[in-house]
Write an enzyme that holds these catalytic residues in place. Structure first.
Site: not given
Length: 310
Positions: A77-78, A80-81, A126, A219, A223
């Protein structure tokens, strides 16, 4: 004695000159090989660029026929996706959108259906909850001809901070979302792709996984884990005509990483990510610069998994 010394010196000089001639021939050969390699690389890059940027626009591809009728996008919904959702829908592929916010899922799914006249389904999940969510996701995906999976969902944590200030909730959220979601989602869709002998899986990682970020150390670590896992899968899964890819865009701009990169209008995000998607499907070079800060790395024909970086 003088004559002997003179003859010896002449012999040494002749020997050195002879050796230099031999070295000159070897170095000339090395130079020819290097020039040949540079020339062939340049021709290959120009040919590939023409195929990606020109030929791919002239010759349409039926991605639904080539990969499958449905695509699954996590974190849909935001940022890159959402960009991948738009790019896939534009190519006539039906979309399963997965995200944690129901209202956003409904809104984006409606926009995509109305604009591109494709089917959509939504799954509210989630990923920070970890293992319990995947049984429900699997039930929703049973029986679908899933040709493309975009493992995009990711979080950067609450705020930039020193590691001793990171909460336990953030630790497990980042591990569950950034690490566990990738193999867990792949485990759900990969058997069907293998059975059909076609498909593409795109794993979004981050340039932060290559260059560690102080204050975003967790993070970066989570990743970075995507790279060896994805590369291992590349070696395992080899199917005719499919691609495997690693992409390193810079820090993504979405609500999950607002503290890292700030907010960005989706209107600017979607076209740039549509370009990412087209290059993933059309390029088979070892490495190509997509745009400043973005690389397509280790892309090879003859395998299944495009693997990505966000």
């Amino acid at each position: 004695m003088m004559a002997v010394a003179s003859d010896s010196a002449k012999w040494v000089i002749d020997d050195i000159v002879s050796s230099l001639h031999y070295a000159e021939e070897v170095l000339s050969l090395v130079g020819i090989v290097c020039i040949g390699k540079v020339t062939l690389t340049a021709v290959w890059n120009l040919t590939s660029s023409f195929r990606v940027h020109v030929w791919s626009k002239l010759v349409p591809r039926n991605l639904k026929e080539e990969y499958g009728k449905w695509a699954v996008v996590t974190g849909a919904t935001d940022g890159i996706g959402k960009g991948y959702v738009a790019a896939l829908a534009k190519n006539g592929i039906n979309i399963v959108l997965i995200s944690r916010t129901h209202d956003k899922l409904v809104r984006v799914a409606r926009e995509i259906r109305e604009q591109y006249r494709i089917q959509t389904e939504i799954i509210q999940a989630d990923f920070a909850r970890g293992r319990p969510i995947y049984e429900d996701i699997g039930r929703h995906l049973v029986g679908k001809d899933i040709g493309i999976l975009v493992n995009n969902v990711g979080v950067a944590g609450s705020n930039p901070c020193f590691f001793e200030e990171v909460s336990e909730d953030d630790i497990w959220a980042l591990v569950n979302v950034n690490v566990a979601s990738v193999p867990a989602m792949t485990k759900i869709v990969l058997p069907g792709m293998l059975a059909r002998k076609k498909g593409a899986i795109i794993n979004i990682s981050s340039s932060a996984g290559v260059v560690p970020l102080p204050l975003f150390q967790l993070y970066s670590a989570t990743k970075a884990s995507i790279t060896p896992w994805s590369t291992g899968c590349i070696k395992e899964v080899v199917l005719g005509g499919r691609y495997k890819t690693l992409i390193r865009p810079p820090c993504p701009t979405s609500s999950s990483t607002a503290g890292c990169a700030g907010e960005q209008d989706d209107l600017h995000v979607i076209p740039q990510n549509t370009q990412h998607f087209r290059l993933i499907l059309d390029d088979d070079r070892d490495k190509v610069t997509v745009k400043p800060g973005v690389e397509l790395v280790a892309s090879e024909p003859g395998s299944l998994i495009p693997l990505v970086y966000h």
